[in-house]
Design an enzyme around this catalytic site. Structure first.
Site, PDB file in Angstrom:
ATOM      1  N   SER A 305       0.831  -1.214   0.000  1.00  0.00           N
ATOM      2  CA  SER A 305       0.000   0.000   0.000  1.00  0.00           C
ATOM      3  C   SER A 305       0.860   1.258   0.000  1.00  0.00           C
ATOM      4  CB  SER A 305      -0.914   0.013   1.227  1.00  0.00           C
ATOM      5  OG  SER A 305      -0.183   0.331   2.409  1.00  0.00           O
ATOM      6  N   ASP A 306       2.014   1.203   0.656  1.00  0.00           N
ATOM      7  CA  ASP A 306       2.856   2.391   0.882  1.00  0.00           C
ATOM      8  C   ASP A 306       2.022   3.497   1.524  1.00  0.00           C
ATOM      9  OD1 ASP A 306       5.355   3.706   0.824  1.00  0.00           O
ATOM     10  OD2 ASP A 306       4.769   4.834  -0.949  1.00  0.00           O
ATOM     11  N   HIS A 307       1.186   3.114   2.457  1.00  0.00           N
ATOM     12  CA  HIS A 307       0.307   4.034   3.178  1.00  0.00           C
ATOM     13  C   HIS A 307       1.134   5.117   3.860  1.00  0.00           C
ATOM     14  CE1 HIS A 307      -3.312   5.074   5.521  1.00  0.00           C
ATOM     15  NE2 HIS A 307      -2.557   5.064   6.607  1.00  0.00           N
TER      16      HIS A 307
END
Length: 422
Positions: A305-307
């Site tokens: 996701s690389d949130h």
């Protein structure tokens, strides 16, 4: 926790149940029975949904929770609520908080604060002290405390000697190094991908070479040390080619890609939406295609996701001054499913958020079998929806997907003898 899942299609490429529609009875967190039809004799809660699918619980290999230090952007509790809403039962947290997680106490803080949550958190430790890229951190102590891997997140390691020492040292206890390939000097305050669009918009470009040169360096070091390395945030066609060649040579390299890099490209930035300003930047349509091919042929192992939550002050200002990053835990599967629909089989790309990342991290693989602990994600891959700002669970609201139609919804998760339906 007792629940009966009705008429769910199993998605698990390694299971004899793959593609079959079954009922699943779960009692006290244990999968008691799997059959074509199960009667609800005990009046348990039933889960039913149009086009209901079930797989092993999803795992995200990189998310930023800003806790400790920047809890006004996101904290561990709000971040894990977003993760659950997005279908994840397990999440790997990044270490560059305030203070940086570069010691045993930092790892223990994350584990203790999240131990009762339905979502399991695997904390990473900083590779270097304070993520400054100067001295190796207390890697072994953090490993003993529960650190799943070591990374300076997006503070790319510019000193090859430091990365070399970390690769050699980590082998003594089986630690995993996660490296973000980005040459800071070549990136040189770039705002978006260097190319026609950056020229057209008058924005400073970040060349693909900044990533590709560092991928080459990291692969050489991994080969020299005969050590495993995980390359994260891969975004260019050339990077995929370099990793593919390295795997063919037998190097112990794995790699991930962010879900939004599969769906979005630099053309989106003509709107000057600061929520699309990410690192590495959105690349070209050709890069999108190469990343998808890389997933299909196994060059790229996992999707993340690389949130990255950001407060409104850091996003609603001049584009050059805005910070990098978007929230994406809630939308990561939907972005992935939308990008890959019709291009890669569902059971194949579900492996990039279940089996493959867990293999890299050496954590337990959930089994959809009778007698096993239930660690499951329930979802509908065919349901389309418009993502609205009111649906955002995170404290931060920096999502470029607001107002967009996406395909694939999450119904709920089951983990740790708990169930959460969304």
């Amino acid at each position: 926790m007792n629940v009966l899942i009705k008429s769910a299609t199993v998605v698990n490429a390694n299971s004899p149940l793959n593609g079959k529609k079954v009922d699943i009875l779960i009692e006290k967190g244990i999968i008691q029975k799997i059959a074509s039809s199960i009667k609800n004799t005990n009046n348990y809660k039933e889960v039913t949904h149009k086009d209901l699918h079930v797989s092993a619980g999803w795992i995200d290999m990189r998310a930023n929770f800003c806790d400790p230090g920047h809890e006004f952007k996101e904290d561990l509790n709000s971040g894990l609520d977003a993760a659950a809403k997005g279908g994840f039962t397990e999440v790997v947290s990044m270490p560059d908080t305030l203070p940086v997680v570069d010691s045993k106490s930092g790892i223990e803080y994350v584990i203790n604060k999240t131990k009762d949550n339905i979502v399991t958190v695997y904390p990473t430790g900083a590779l270097s002290q304070n993520c400054e890229g100067k001295e190796i951190s207390e890697m072994y102590d953090m490993h003993l405390a529960g650190a799943i891997a070591f990374t300076d997140n997006k503070h790319s390691i510019s000193n090859p000697s430091l990365l070399n020492r970390a690769l050699l040292y980590s082998q003594s206890f089986g630690g995993l190094i996660m490296d973000f390939p980005n040459d800071k000097n070549l990136f040189n305050n770039g705002q978006i991908n260097e190319g026609i669009i950056s020229t057209k918009l008058g924005l400073k470009g970040a060349p693909a070479l900044a990533e590709e040169l560092t991928v080459t360096r990291s692969l050489y070091l991994a080969e020299y040390c005969n050590a495993p390395i995980h390359l994260t945030n891969i975004s260019t066609k050339k990077s995929v080619q370099l990793i593919k060649e390295a795997k063919a040579k037998g190097l112990k390299v794995t790699a991930d890609v962010n879900s939004y890099h599969l769906l979005l490209n630099e053309n989106e930035l003509e709107t000057f939406d600061s929520n699309l300003k990410v690192k590495p930047p959105l690349r070209t349509k050709d890069d999108n295609k190469a990343l998808i091919r890389g997933l299909k042929d196994g060059t790229l192992d996992a999707v993340c996701s690389d949130h990255t939550p950001e407060d409104i002050e850091n996003k609603q200002c001049e584009f050059d001054n805005t910070t990098f990053g978007m929230i994406n835990l809630q939308t990561s599967f939907s972005a992935l499913n939308t990008a890959l629909n019709g291009k890669i089989n569902l059971d194949e790309f579900i492996e990039t958020i279940t089996t493959k990342p867990r293999t890299i991290l050496k954590v337990t693989q959930p089994q959809l079998k009778e007698g096993e602990l239930a660690n499951l994600t329930l979802f509908s891959p065919s349901t389309e929806f418009v993502f609205e700002k009111a649906q955002i669970i995170s404290k931060a609201k920096n999502s470029p997907f607001v107002g967009r139609t996406l395909k694939g919804t999450v119904i709920g998760i089951i983990n740790k003898n708990k169930v959460k339906l969304v």
